[in-house]
Design a protein around this motif. Structure first.
Motif, PDB file in Angstrom:
ATOM      1  N   LYS A 223     -23.712 -30.862 -12.958  1.00 52.92           N
ATOM      2  CA  LYS A 223     -22.961 -32.216 -13.311  1.00 52.92           C
ATOM      3  C   LYS A 223     -21.672 -32.396 -11.844  1.00 52.92           C
ATOM      4  O   LYS A 223     -21.498 -33.543 -11.369  1.00 52.92           O
ATOM      5  N   MET A 224     -21.417 -31.010 -11.308  1.00 55.21           N
ATOM      6  CA  MET A 224     -20.531 -30.607 -10.584  1.00 55.21           C
ATOM      7  C   MET A 224     -21.197 -31.680  -9.455  1.00 55.21           C
ATOM      8  O   MET A 224     -20.170 -32.688  -8.876  1.00 55.21           O
ATOM      9  N   PHE A 225     -22.486 -31.184  -9.072  1.00 55.30           N
ATOM     10  CA  PHE A 225     -22.511 -31.675  -8.141  1.00 55.30           C
ATOM     11  C   PHE A 225     -22.887 -33.244  -8.590  1.00 55.30           C
ATOM     12  O   PHE A 225     -23.397 -34.133  -7.435  1.00 55.30           O
ATOM     13  N   GLU A 226     -23.375 -33.439  -8.941  1.00 54.17           N
ATOM     14  CA  GLU A 226     -23.504 -34.693  -9.544  1.00 54.17           C
ATOM     15  C   GLU A 226     -22.602 -36.035  -9.118  1.00 54.17           C
ATOM     16  O   GLU A 226     -21.906 -37.082  -9.677  1.00 54.17           O
ATOM     17  N   ALA A 227     -20.888 -35.304 -10.018  1.00 52.81           N
ATOM     18  CA  ALA A 227     -19.650 -35.877 -10.289  1.00 52.81           C
ATOM     19  C   ALA A 227     -19.597 -36.564  -8.155  1.00 52.81           C
ATOM     20  O   ALA A 227     -19.135 -37.686  -8.490  1.00 52.81           O
ATOM     21  N   VAL A 228     -20.371 -35.135  -7.086  1.00 55.75           N
ATOM     22  CA  VAL A 228     -20.345 -35.933  -6.500  1.00 55.75           C
ATOM     23  C   VAL A 228     -20.550 -37.468  -5.860  1.00 55.75           C
ATOM     24  O   VAL A 228     -20.384 -38.094  -5.204  1.00 55.75           O
ATOM     25  N   GLY A 229     -22.026 -37.482  -6.175  1.00 57.45           N
ATOM     26  CA  GLY A 229     -22.537 -38.526  -6.550  1.00 57.45           C
ATOM     27  C   GLY A 229     -21.873 -40.077  -7.144  1.00 57.45           C
ATOM     28  O   GLY A 229     -21.896 -41.108  -6.560  1.00 57.45           O
ATOM     29  N   ALA A 230     -20.967 -39.557  -8.236  1.00 58.65           N
ATOM     30  CA  ALA A 230     -20.428 -40.161  -8.771  1.00 58.65           C
ATOM     31  C   ALA A 230     -19.343 -41.002  -8.202  1.00 58.65           C
ATOM     32  O   ALA A 230     -18.701 -41.980  -8.263  1.00 58.65           O
ATOM     33  N   ARG A 231     -18.395 -39.760  -7.459  1.00 60.02           N
ATOM     34  CA  ARG A 231     -17.191 -40.303  -6.673  1.00 60.02           C
ATOM     35  C   ARG A 231     -17.754 -41.514  -5.380  1.00 60.02           C
ATOM     36  O   ARG A 231     -16.915 -42.601  -4.987  1.00 60.02           O
ATOM     37  N   LYS A 232     -18.426 -40.883  -4.729  1.00 61.73           N
ATOM     38  CA  LYS A 232     -18.939 -41.794  -4.044  1.00 61.73           C
ATOM     39  C   LYS A 232     -19.526 -43.125  -3.810  1.00 61.73           C
ATOM     40  O   LYS A 232     -19.240 -44.153  -2.960  1.00 61.73           O
ATOM     41  N   ALA A 233     -20.490 -43.433  -5.698  1.00 65.61           N
ATOM     42  CA  ALA A 233     -19.920 -44.594  -6.443  1.00 65.61           C
ATOM     43  C   ALA A 233     -18.771 -45.718  -6.513  1.00 65.61           C
ATOM     44  O   ALA A 233     -18.947 -46.421  -6.821  1.00 65.61           O
ATOM     45  N   ASN A 234     -18.044 -44.945  -6.305  1.00 63.19           N
ATOM     46  CA  ASN A 234     -16.397 -45.415  -7.134  1.00 63.19           C
ATOM     47  C   ASN A 234     -17.039 -45.412  -8.213  1.00 63.19           C
ATOM     48  O   ASN A 234     -16.091 -46.242  -9.304  1.00 63.19           O
ATOM     49  N   LEU A 235     -17.419 -44.564  -9.495  1.00 65.56           N
ATOM     50  CA  LEU A 235     -17.588 -43.641 -10.395  1.00 65.56           C
ATOM     51  C   LEU A 235     -16.524 -43.569 -11.325  1.00 65.56           C
ATOM     52  O   LEU A 235     -16.630 -43.452 -12.381  1.00 65.56           O
ATOM     53  N   ILE A 236     -16.396 -42.842 -10.485  1.00 65.29           N
ATOM     54  CA  ILE A 236     -14.811 -41.813 -10.767  1.00 65.29           C
ATOM     55  C   ILE A 236     -13.667 -42.047  -9.745  1.00 65.29           C
ATOM     56  O   ILE A 236     -14.586 -42.013  -9.020  1.00 65.29           O
ATOM     57  N   ASP A 237     -12.495 -41.222  -9.869  1.00 59.12           N
ATOM     58  CA  ASP A 237     -11.935 -41.104  -9.168  1.00 59.12           C
ATOM     59  C   ASP A 237     -11.700 -40.030  -8.306  1.00 59.12           C
ATOM     60  O   ASP A 237     -12.314 -38.421  -9.149  1.00 59.12           O
ATOM     61  N   ASP A 238     -11.309 -39.451  -7.089  1.00 58.39           N
ATOM     62  CA  ASP A 238      -9.875 -38.116  -7.158  1.00 58.39           C
ATOM     63  C   ASP A 238      -9.522 -37.149  -8.224  1.00 58.39           C
ATOM     64  O   ASP A 238     -10.580 -36.655  -7.747  1.00 58.39           O
ATOM     65  N   GLU A 239      -8.660 -38.026  -8.686  1.00 58.08           N
ATOM     66  CA  GLU A 239      -7.901 -36.934 -10.329  1.00 58.08           C
ATOM     67  C   GLU A 239      -9.236 -36.892 -11.209  1.00 58.08           C
ATOM     68  O   GLU A 239     -10.122 -34.833 -11.438  1.00 58.08           O
TER      69      GLU A 239
END
Length: 556
Positions: free
Chosen positions: A163-179
């Protein structure tokens, strides 16, 4: 002990006085040298979360050895943290390190005439590497791992490294923010142990238990539990019994126990890397497997567990459900395992599972209500994988079991991830990453970054990924690796072109490009010969000697 010990080569007789003097220099006593010398091979270091606490495990093993009348001697082994090595040149060293570890176990045990071995690994390549080295020696041997990490917690939901690695993909797609990314970063890995899903490390530690070479509980007792230290003490005591009875590793790891491990692999939904390692281990044991054997077992063994990344449960859930012995208990209801086999605690498989039962049917499905009637691993064959390729089908969405799409071709992981992060991959695509095999990489890098990016971007149910490299056990989706022959060895994956239509049919064990042999041959004539960028260092030596993934990436 009445029988002649192997250690007598360095401890007994007038001519061995110089050797004894060197033992005395380290503080050993005559009484200690009169006892069996037990090598404890430790992968402890300050760079791998799964190994950070192994000094405590080793201390517990030493206590057990001493209680049972032996002399414990710790020797080191290296270990790469795949998570830290991921996505850069460091990952090229991960799989090859398995061979260094095997060589070092063989070297240290032979050079110092140990009477028995306790192997203390935890993470991915270290477990099979130690086993491979021990099988060459055929000494009394037992494995005790450091145990799995507990899962993390984000938004009141259990999480793990995938899930940590997937969060990177989500951030790159702007599905989550830096926080939110920082929240994942700080809370995913709460402490020591091998990462908490059914990734490669935990797969191999469970398979050691299935082989009978580790005590019950080895695969699932969490690293932070007191039971883990108790297990280590028991392992120290058990090795002395094995030495006394001269029960060696090949008495336990044999053709029948390897089949039990294959059965377990399918039921648990282990990492696709387990295929590489079981091929290599079986080769060292003198009972080589073929890839077709995996499909034979996959057809008859149901998949009972969906641990992360395939589902939401983690290793501590499997432990609470009764661990591997509870899985064996379910499998035995249909006679799928050989219960007559001996294990390192002196009991048969049947005796070990006599009081085991499935405490959590939501974690271990009952044998009559499996996730699927087929096992967690499948080997696909076709015109772009004539020697086979591997998929963890238990982590593939049902909608992707059959898929046809255009090839998006990349000659390295870096090229692929750049395009994925830039939003250049679309629904239906088949991402092809080549020249990442055992020889081409070299080292057969794991592709957790690309698979996690696709999952984080919500493309894991619409996009497939094919590579002659391999995948982390944390990868999910239609991630098909170990393509053999690899591109660098002239495999057809190296002849694919952008837009070629590729059909994946996991239920029928098939993978095929809509390219005829004549076209492949025409392309081959235009293809530039593979040229390595590695001209020095030990990876260049590895590159010259390594065999294909279908052989377990063992050395010639």
């Amino acid at each position: 002990m009445n029988k002649k010990l192997k250690s007598s080569a360095v401890t007994e007789g007038v001519e061995k006085a110089p050797m004894r003097s060197l033992f005395y220099a380290m503080g050993y006593t005559k009484e200690e040298l009169d006892r069996p010398l037990i090598g404890i091979v430790s992968a402890h270091s300050d760079i791998v979360p799964g190994h950070f606490h192994l000094d405590k495990i080793v201390d517990a093993v030493k206590a057990g050895v001493r209680m049972a009348g032996g002399t414990p001697i710790m020797v080191p082994a290296i270990g790469v943290c795949d998570g830290i090595a991921m996505g850069h040149v460091g990952m090229k060293y991960s799989l090859p390190s398995r061979e260094l570890i095997a060589d070092s176990v063989e070297t240290m045990a032979q050079a110092h005439a140990f009477d028995g071995l306790v192997l203390v690994p935890n993470c991915d390549k270290i477990v099979p590497g130690m086993l491979m080295g021990a099988l060459r020696l055929n000494l009394p041997t037992i494995v005790v791992s450091g145990g799995p990490m507990m899962s993390g917690l984000v938004d009141e939901e259990e999480t793990s490294l995938s899930k940590m690695f997937e969060a990177v993909g989500a951030r790159k797609a702007n599905l989550i923010d830096d926080e939110k990314l920082l929240e994942f970063e700080e809370n995913t890995c709460p402490g020591c142990g091998s990462c908490s899903g059914m990734y490669t490390a935990n797969s191999m530690n469970c398979l050691c238990e299935a082989l009978g070479i580790a005590l019950p509980g080895n695969g699932t007792i969490p690293a932070v539990h007191a039971r883990r230290l108790q297990l280590a003490k028991k392992a120290g005591m058990a090795i002395m019994d094995l030495v006394e009875k001269n029960i060696t590793i090949k008495d336990i790891v044999n053709e029948k126990s390897i089949k039990n491990a294959l059965t377990c692999d399918m039921a648990l939904g282990c990492s696709s890397n387990s295929v590489l390692h079981l091929l290599a281990i079986s080769n060292e044991a003198g009972h080589p497997l073929s890839l077709n054997t995996f499909n034979e077992f996959s057809e008859r063994v149901p998949n009972l567990c969906h641990l992360a990344p395939a589902g939401k449960t983690h290793m501590h859930d499997l432990d609470r459900a009764g661990g591997l012995q509870a899985v064996y208990h379910e499998l035995n209801k249909k006679g799928l395992i050989d219960t007559s086999l001996m294990t390192v605690n002196g009991k048969s498989v049947q005796e070990n599972i006599e009081h085991a039962f499935n405490k959590r049917p939501d974690t271990i499905r009952p044998i009559d209500l499996p996730y699927s009637e087929t096992g967690g691993i499948a080997i696909l064959f076709g015109n772009i994988a004539k020697n086979g390729c591997v998929v963890k089908r238990s982590a593939v969405d049902p909608s992707m079991m059959k898929h046809t799409g255009p090839a998006r071709v990349f000659d390295s992981e870096e090229e692929a991830i750049q395009t994925i992060y830039a939003g250049g991959i679309h629904d239906g695509d088949v991402v092809v990453i080549r020249y990442e095999g055992p020889k081409g990489g070299p080292g057969m890098r794991e592709m957790l970054n690309p698979t996690s990016a696709l999952a984080g971007m919500k493309l894991d149910k619409t996009v497939a990924l094919i590579t002659d490299g391999r995948f982390s056990g944390a990868s999910r989706g239609a991630s098909i690796g170990h393509v053999a022959p690899e591109a660098a060895a002239g495999g057809e994956i190296g002849l694919l072109e952008e837009g070629d239509m590729i059909t994946i049919d996991i239920p029928n064990y098939s993978i095929h490009a809509a390219v005829d042999e004549k076209t492949f041959e025409e392309r081959r004539k235009k293809q530039k010969p593979f040229e390595s960028k590695f001209k020095s260092g030990w990876l260049s030596r590895y590159q010259r000697m390594v065999q294909g993934a279908d052989k377990g990436a063992i050395l010639k």
